[in-house]
Motif scaffolding. Structure first.
Motif, PDB file in Angstrom:
ATOM      1  N   ILE A 100       0.900  -1.210  -0.130  1.00 33.65           N
ATOM      2  CA  ILE A 100       0.033   0.060  -0.063  1.00 33.65           C
ATOM      3  C   ILE A 100       0.769   1.316   0.004  1.00 33.65           C
ATOM      4  O   ILE A 100       0.647   2.147  -0.842  1.00 33.65           O
ATOM      5  CB  ILE A 100      -0.929   0.224   1.111  1.00 33.65           C
ATOM      6  CG1 ILE A 100      -1.935  -1.070   1.125  1.00 33.65           C
ATOM      7  CG2 ILE A 100      -1.629   1.285   1.298  1.00 33.65           C
ATOM      8  CD1 ILE A 100      -2.933  -1.380   2.280  1.00 33.65           C
ATOM      9  N   ASN A 101       1.918   1.434   0.751  1.00 29.77           N
ATOM     10  CA  ASN A 101       2.666   2.546   0.920  1.00 29.77           C
ATOM     11  C   ASN A 101       3.090   2.867  -0.258  1.00 29.77           C
ATOM     12  O   ASN A 101       3.437   4.256  -0.619  1.00 29.77           O
ATOM     13  CB  ASN A 101       3.740   2.240   1.766  1.00 29.77           C
ATOM     14  CG  ASN A 101       3.416   2.389   3.339  1.00 29.77           C
ATOM     15  OD1 ASN A 101       2.279   2.522   3.791  1.00 29.77           O
ATOM     16  ND2 ASN A 101       4.284   2.180   4.198  1.00 29.77           N
ATOM     17  N   LYS A 102       3.633   2.198  -1.126  1.00 32.91           N
ATOM     18  CA  LYS A 102       4.068   2.624  -2.612  1.00 32.91           C
ATOM     19  C   LYS A 102       3.114   3.770  -3.352  1.00 32.91           C
ATOM     20  O   LYS A 102       3.495   4.416  -4.089  1.00 32.91           O
ATOM     21  CB  LYS A 102       4.331   1.597  -3.410  1.00 32.91           C
ATOM     22  CG  LYS A 102       5.056   2.016  -4.652  1.00 32.91           C
ATOM     23  CD  LYS A 102       5.478   0.751  -5.520  1.00 32.91           C
ATOM     24  CE  LYS A 102       6.524   1.274  -6.885  1.00 32.91           C
ATOM     25  NZ  LYS A 102       6.872   0.058  -7.585  1.00 32.91           N
ATOM     26  N   SER A 103       1.697   3.441  -3.089  1.00 35.16           N
ATOM     27  CA  SER A 103       0.805   4.283  -3.751  1.00 35.16           C
ATOM     28  C   SER A 103       0.590   5.547  -2.780  1.00 35.16           C
ATOM     29  O   SER A 103       0.226   6.634  -3.472  1.00 35.16           O
ATOM     30  CB  SER A 103      -0.308   3.534  -3.948  1.00 35.16           C
ATOM     31  OG  SER A 103      -0.061   2.568  -4.999  1.00 35.16           O
ATOM     32  N   SER A 305       2.171  -8.011  -7.458  1.00 37.80           N
ATOM     33  CA  SER A 305       0.546  -8.365  -7.479  1.00 37.80           C
ATOM     34  C   SER A 305      -0.186  -7.445  -6.538  1.00 37.80           C
ATOM     35  O   SER A 305      -1.072  -6.799  -6.982  1.00 37.80           O
ATOM     36  CB  SER A 305       0.094  -9.836  -7.669  1.00 37.80           C
ATOM     37  OG  SER A 305       0.403 -10.391  -6.375  1.00 37.80           O
ATOM     38  N   GLU A 306       0.207  -7.819  -5.248  1.00 39.34           N
ATOM     39  CA  GLU A 306      -0.177  -6.659  -4.256  1.00 39.34           C
ATOM     40  C   GLU A 306      -0.104  -5.251  -4.449  1.00 39.34           C
ATOM     41  O   GLU A 306      -0.982  -4.566  -4.205  1.00 39.34           O
ATOM     42  CB  GLU A 306       0.321  -7.168  -2.890  1.00 39.34           C
ATOM     43  CG  GLU A 306      -0.248  -8.620  -2.541  1.00 39.34           C
ATOM     44  CD  GLU A 306      -1.935  -8.609  -2.087  1.00 39.34           C
ATOM     45  OE1 GLU A 306      -2.081  -8.183  -1.060  1.00 39.34           O
ATOM     46  OE2 GLU A 306      -2.465  -9.060  -2.850  1.00 39.34           O
ATOM     47  N   VAL A 307       1.378  -4.929  -4.889  1.00 35.53           N
ATOM     48  CA  VAL A 307       1.482  -3.507  -5.134  1.00 35.53           C
ATOM     49  C   VAL A 307       0.593  -3.031  -6.206  1.00 35.53           C
ATOM     50  O   VAL A 307      -0.015  -1.745  -6.063  1.00 35.53           O
ATOM     51  CB  VAL A 307       2.855  -3.351  -5.721  1.00 35.53           C
ATOM     52  CG1 VAL A 307       3.108  -2.055  -6.402  1.00 35.53           C
ATOM     53  CG2 VAL A 307       3.851  -3.434  -4.559  1.00 35.53           C
ATOM     54  N   GLY A 311      -2.488  -0.546  -5.330  1.00 32.39           N
ATOM     55  CA  GLY A 311      -2.075   0.828  -6.025  1.00 32.39           C
ATOM     56  C   GLY A 311      -3.462   1.129  -7.071  1.00 32.39           C
ATOM     57  O   GLY A 311      -3.890   2.356  -6.952  1.00 32.39           O
ATOM     58  N   ASP A 312      -4.137   0.278  -7.490  1.00 35.27           N
ATOM     59  CA  ASP A 312      -5.297   0.636  -8.290  1.00 35.27           C
ATOM     60  C   ASP A 312      -6.622   1.039  -7.473  1.00 35.27           C
ATOM     61  O   ASP A 312      -7.098   1.949  -7.986  1.00 35.27           O
ATOM     62  CB  ASP A 312      -5.878  -0.850  -9.086  1.00 35.27           C
ATOM     63  CG  ASP A 312      -4.907  -0.985 -10.357  1.00 35.27           C
ATOM     64  OD1 ASP A 312      -4.043  -0.221 -10.768  1.00 35.27           O
ATOM     65  OD2 ASP A 312      -5.146  -2.431 -10.676  1.00 35.27           O
ATOM     66  N   ALA A 316      -8.120   4.917  -7.513  1.00 33.55           N
ATOM     67  CA  ALA A 316      -9.550   5.065  -7.619  1.00 33.55           C
ATOM     68  C   ALA A 316      -9.692   5.911  -6.751  1.00 33.55           C
ATOM     69  O   ALA A 316     -10.874   6.905  -6.863  1.00 33.55           O
ATOM     70  CB  ALA A 316     -10.161   3.935  -7.922  1.00 33.55           C
ATOM     71  N   ALA A 317      -9.565   5.734  -5.412  1.00 37.41           N
ATOM     72  CA  ALA A 317      -9.779   6.680  -4.214  1.00 37.41           C
ATOM     73  C   ALA A 317      -9.179   7.916  -4.013  1.00 37.41           C
ATOM     74  O   ALA A 317      -9.543   8.626  -3.013  1.00 37.41           O
ATOM     75  CB  ALA A 317      -9.812   5.852  -2.857  1.00 37.41           C
ATOM     76  N   ASN A 318      -7.990   8.110  -4.799  1.00 36.84           N
ATOM     77  CA  ASN A 318      -7.256   9.250  -4.694  1.00 36.84           C
ATOM     78  C   ASN A 318      -7.009   9.296  -3.229  1.00 36.84           C
ATOM     79  O   ASN A 318      -6.996  10.416  -2.692  1.00 36.84           O
ATOM     80  CB  ASN A 318      -7.993  10.491  -4.902  1.00 36.84           C
ATOM     81  CG  ASN A 318      -7.103  11.816  -5.053  1.00 36.84           C
ATOM     82  OD1 ASN A 318      -5.916  11.360  -5.612  1.00 36.84           O
ATOM     83  ND2 ASN A 318      -7.382  12.996  -4.972  1.00 36.84           N
TER      84      ASN A 318
END
Length: 322
Positions: A100-103, A305-307, A311-312, A316-318
């Motif tokens: 999650i943190n990457k996004s 795959s989890e990134v 990330g998607d 989508a939620a900004n």
């Protein structure tokens, strides 16, 4: 006739081979530091200390746990990826630190896809979608129907950019409804807000949520993982209603990039042995955690795959970190 030179060459080769084997077998020859990038007392900390104890017994060296919290786990993770890649500094990574943190962090100081060496998959757990027991929501469909109104519904989380926040955002996207995020500082505070009726629903750890369900304070409407929950097998997966809803919290042991293969394999074996111990098995059973066996060679692909998945959802939620 065999020459003296040939004899010496064979002898030297054998000696070097034995020396190389001895070096590989000598790891570890000193204590190992396991950095937990979250505070003491968290679920990640508890799992880490249980695994560290089992690893210490298997490796014959102490695995020392150090808590280095901050920035959603990024502080401690950065300390690990910056360390020597010799296997003596490792970390308990999570869905947050390694996916999650990457996004959600605009300037994350490490890349989970290139700056780590995965060591072993440690376990995973889905979350439960819960509402207050006094609400009119008896099913997931009831909640979604209310979310289609102009007023919509509200959902609690443990903070912006966390897995509990993004799970709510994914449900909002898949159901195409009006769901309003209300971040709280912790799961306990968020659950209290759901129980009191301050917010309508929340995704929360299955054990904490199930305790309140059993006490008559909450009602569970769905499970975030497509495979369901061992703690609450009677609760249907949200994926049954909204295909593609399959999100879980997980833990994965890792070190810095470019760790030697033999060292990584030794650590992988120690983690695997620790997970199979009675202490870890009992804790997992009580806590709704599954060990999720995964081959060492599959870990890089899993992280990637989890990134992408998270990330998607974040895009989508900004969503951005607090």
């Amino acid at each position: 006739m065999t020459s003296i030179r040939n004899i010496l060459a064979v002898s030297l080769t054998a000696t070097l081979g034995l020396a190389g084997g001895a070096l590989a077998q000598s790891f570890p020859d000193k204590p190992i530091t396991m950095i937990v990038p979250f505070a003491a007392g968290t679920s990640t900390d508890t799992v880490s200390r249980l695994i560290a104890e089992g690893m210490s017994e298997e490796l014959g060296q102490t695995v020392v746990v150090e808590n280095r919290a901050g920035a959603g786990g990024s502080v401690g993770t950065q300390d690990v990826v910056s360390a020597d890649a010799d296997g003596y500094t490792i970390s308990m990574g999570t869905v947050g630190t390694l996916a999650i943190n990457k996004s959600i962090f605009p300037e994350l100081p490490y890349d989970p896809e290139s700056d780590v060496t995965p060591i072993a998959f440690v376990g995973y757990t889905p979350t439960l979608l819960v509402v207050g027991a006094e609400t009119e929501f008896e099913t997931l469909e009831d909640l979604v129907e209310a979310a289609r109104s102009d007023e919509g519904v509200t959902f609690a989380s443990t903070g912006n950019g966390t897995s509990t926040h993004l799970a709510g955002e994914l449900l909002k996207t898949l159901s195409d409804t009006n769901m309003i995020h209300v971040p709280f500082g912790s799961g306990a505070v968020g659950l209290a807000a759901v129980i009191s009726g301050e917010v309508d629903f929340m995704f929360n750890h299955p054990v904490s949520a199930k305790q309140n369900v059993d006490a008559g304070k909450l009602r569970a409407l769905g499970v975030s993982g497509a495979a369901g929950s061992e703690v609450a097998p009677e609760v249907p997966p949200i994926n049954d209603t909204f295909e593609g809803f399959d999100v879980i919290a997980w833990w994965l042991m890792h070190g810095p990039a470019d760790m030697p293969a033999d060292v990584t394999e030794a650590l992988n074996n120690a983690v695997t042995t620790a997970i199979a111990s009675d202490a870890v098995t009992d804790y997992y059973t009580k806590s709704g955690i599954s060990n999720g066996e995964m081959a060492l060679g599959d870990l890089d692909g899993f992280i990637s795959s989890e990134v992408k998945k998270w990330g998607d959802i974040a895009d989508a939620a900004n969503a951005q970190a607090d």
